[in-house]
Design a protein around this motif. Sequence first.
Motif, mmCIF file in Angstrom:
data_model
loop_
_atom_site.group_PDB
_atom_site.id
_atom_site.type_symbol
_atom_site.label_atom_id
_atom_site.label_comp_id
_atom_site.label_asym_id
_atom_site.label_seq_id
_atom_site.Cartn_x
_atom_site.Cartn_y
_atom_site.Cartn_z
ATOM 1 N N ASP A 31 0.807 -1.221 0.000
ATOM 2 C CA ASP A 31 0.000 0.000 0.000
ATOM 3 C C ASP A 31 0.842 1.273 0.000
ATOM 4 N N GLY A 32 2.172 1.138 -0.027
ATOM 5 C CA GLY A 32 3.045 2.296 -0.130
ATOM 6 C C GLY A 32 3.403 2.942 1.192
ATOM 7 N N GLU A 33 2.789 2.524 2.281
ATOM 8 C CA GLU A 33 3.081 3.116 3.589
ATOM 9 C C GLU A 33 4.344 2.479 4.161
ATOM 10 N N PRO A 34 5.372 3.266 4.496
ATOM 11 C CA PRO A 34 6.608 2.698 5.045
ATOM 12 C C PRO A 34 6.321 1.881 6.308
ATOM 13 N N PHE A 35 7.106 0.826 6.495
ATOM 14 C CA PHE A 35 6.866 -0.106 7.593
ATOM 15 C C PHE A 35 6.884 0.596 8.949
ATOM 16 N N GLU A 36 7.912 1.447 9.203
ATOM 17 C CA GLU A 36 8.033 2.111 10.509
ATOM 18 C C GLU A 36 6.822 3.003 10.795
ATOM 19 N N GLU A 37 6.360 3.723 9.758
ATOM 20 C CA GLU A 37 5.195 4.591 9.945
ATOM 21 C C GLU A 37 3.942 3.756 10.216
ATOM 22 N N LYS A 38 3.811 2.641 9.488
ATOM 23 C CA LYS A 38 2.644 1.780 9.673
ATOM 24 C C LYS A 38 2.602 1.229 11.100
ATOM 25 N N MET A 39 3.762 0.791 11.608
ATOM 26 C CA MET A 39 3.813 0.232 12.957
ATOM 27 C C MET A 39 3.493 1.296 14.004
ATOM 28 N N ARG A 40 3.994 2.541 13.834
ATOM 29 C CA ARG A 40 3.679 3.608 14.781
ATOM 30 C C ARG A 40 2.176 3.894 14.791
ATOM 31 N N ARG A 41 1.591 3.907 13.580
ATOM 32 C CA ARG A 41 0.151 4.171 13.481
ATOM 33 C C ARG A 41 -0.664 3.064 14.140
ATOM 34 N N LEU A 42 -0.319 1.820 13.823
ATOM 35 C CA LEU A 42 -1.084 0.687 14.355
ATOM 36 C C LEU A 42 -0.945 0.556 15.870
ATOM 37 N N THR A 43 0.277 0.730 16.398
ATOM 38 C CA THR A 43 0.455 0.631 17.860
ATOM 39 C C THR A 43 -0.262 1.783 18.558
ATOM 40 N N GLY A 44 -0.302 2.950 17.915
ATOM 41 C CA GLY A 44 -1.046 4.078 18.489
ATOM 42 C C GLY A 44 -2.538 3.775 18.559
#
Length: 500
Positions: free
Chosen positions: A460-473
């Motif tokens: 989906d183009g979302e960088p892994f680190e950003e995705k993990m920060r979003r999901l954990t939030g």
Amino acid sequence: MANSSANIGFEKQIWEAACVLWGHIPAADYRKVIVGLIFLRYIGNAFERRYRELLAEGDGFEDDPDAYEEEGIFFVPESARWERIAAAAHTPEIGTVIDNAMRALEADNNKLKNVLPKNYASPDLDKRVLGEVVDLFTNMNMDDTEESKDLLGRTYEYCIAQFAAYEGVKGGEFYTPASIVKTIVAVLCPFSNCRIYDPCCGSGGMFVQSAKFIQAHSGRRGVISVYGQESNADTWKMAKMNLAIRGIDANLGAYQADTFFNDLHPSLKADFIMANPPFNLSGWGQDKLKEDKRWQYGVPPANNANYAWIQHMIYHLAPRGKIGLVLANGALSTQSSGEGEIRRRIIEDDLVEGIIAMPTQLFYSVTIPVTLWFITKDKKQKGRTLFIDARKMGYMVDRKHRDFTDEDIAKLAETFAAFQEGSLEDVKGFCAVADLETIAKQDYILTPGRYVGIEEQEDDGEPFEEKMRRLTGELSGLFAKSHELEEKIRKNLGAIGYEV
């Protein structure tokens, strides 16, 4: 999206109108009443059409039974003709008139002897209500178009499906969902001049769809030889009627019978075998059949008939014959009571051509997942087996029931055809071809998921680190909300004197 089910406009109206019978007769008798009337009206309509043709020809053959039989049409004696039934609709004798019509038809047609329902004169059946249902069938708009010729056949099919839905497990004994039947037929591609067999034929759906398939592909459905067997007396009668209104001449035996103990077609070698045997049947009589010649690959266990059904069908297969059958998923991987060894021997004999994992909720009577097995002698792709995971296919008709579209069925059939032609490429999460060595490494387990793998996810183009920060939030927020709700519940319980 094309629906794979029958066109249910007029059929649905028939069903809903006929439901006026509910509450007036026991539910167990309802099926016999409505199915018998559909049968009577169907053959009456075909007779009337042919009668008018012969009358117009002016050669005096309108009362000659041979002039009807040569066209595959029942000759209907005067006492069974619909005009007589319609005329008596609102008289106290309507039940007797219908019963006498059934007796007259049986007397003229040996294959219907002791098959048709004759319960219409019963005092339990409200004759006013029966007359209203007769009116309903009398007022059907039956013109001479090709489409209308199978109107009552489609109505019969639709009503059988509805009985299965209303009667639950009991209904499932006689009805295999149309999407499953059509998939089996589309993959096997039966042809003219073949022998088709179903050892547990229910209401005869496999035969009806086979005949339709052959006719749709420029064949003549009348030239197939149909053999079947059914152990339930009422279901056997329903199958006889279902095939009779389609003009399919079938050998279902002279009576209902248990396939394992009384094989009515002992010497048959069929080109196509299609079946939906009872799932995981226990107490099928293994202790009395241990020496049976059908158990070529091993004696099936006493507590489960799945591998008894498979071996019975293999025994009845012609040298180049094909089987399509429905089984509960447990048969793919079970190792208990010698079933794993039987499966290994069948696989090593290079008989398993394909396995399709089906979605849940296709059946009216059971929610367990099922699999389609395709077993073939003299396979085109020697030593190879096709695995398809179709669990995500189909659409929800309602909250409880899933169905396939025509496109879904075509996709499965085309995938099978490409495999047979040697042009199929594996599709992650959907289909894969495995050789015998690969299957052996999987301990001869045939679960498609082991071979097709997991469908590749689009990035989906979302960088892994950003995705993990979003999901954990998001997860942290949900945890906080959970604690708030927990505290509210504690306070409410405390207010009424309960501590947690």
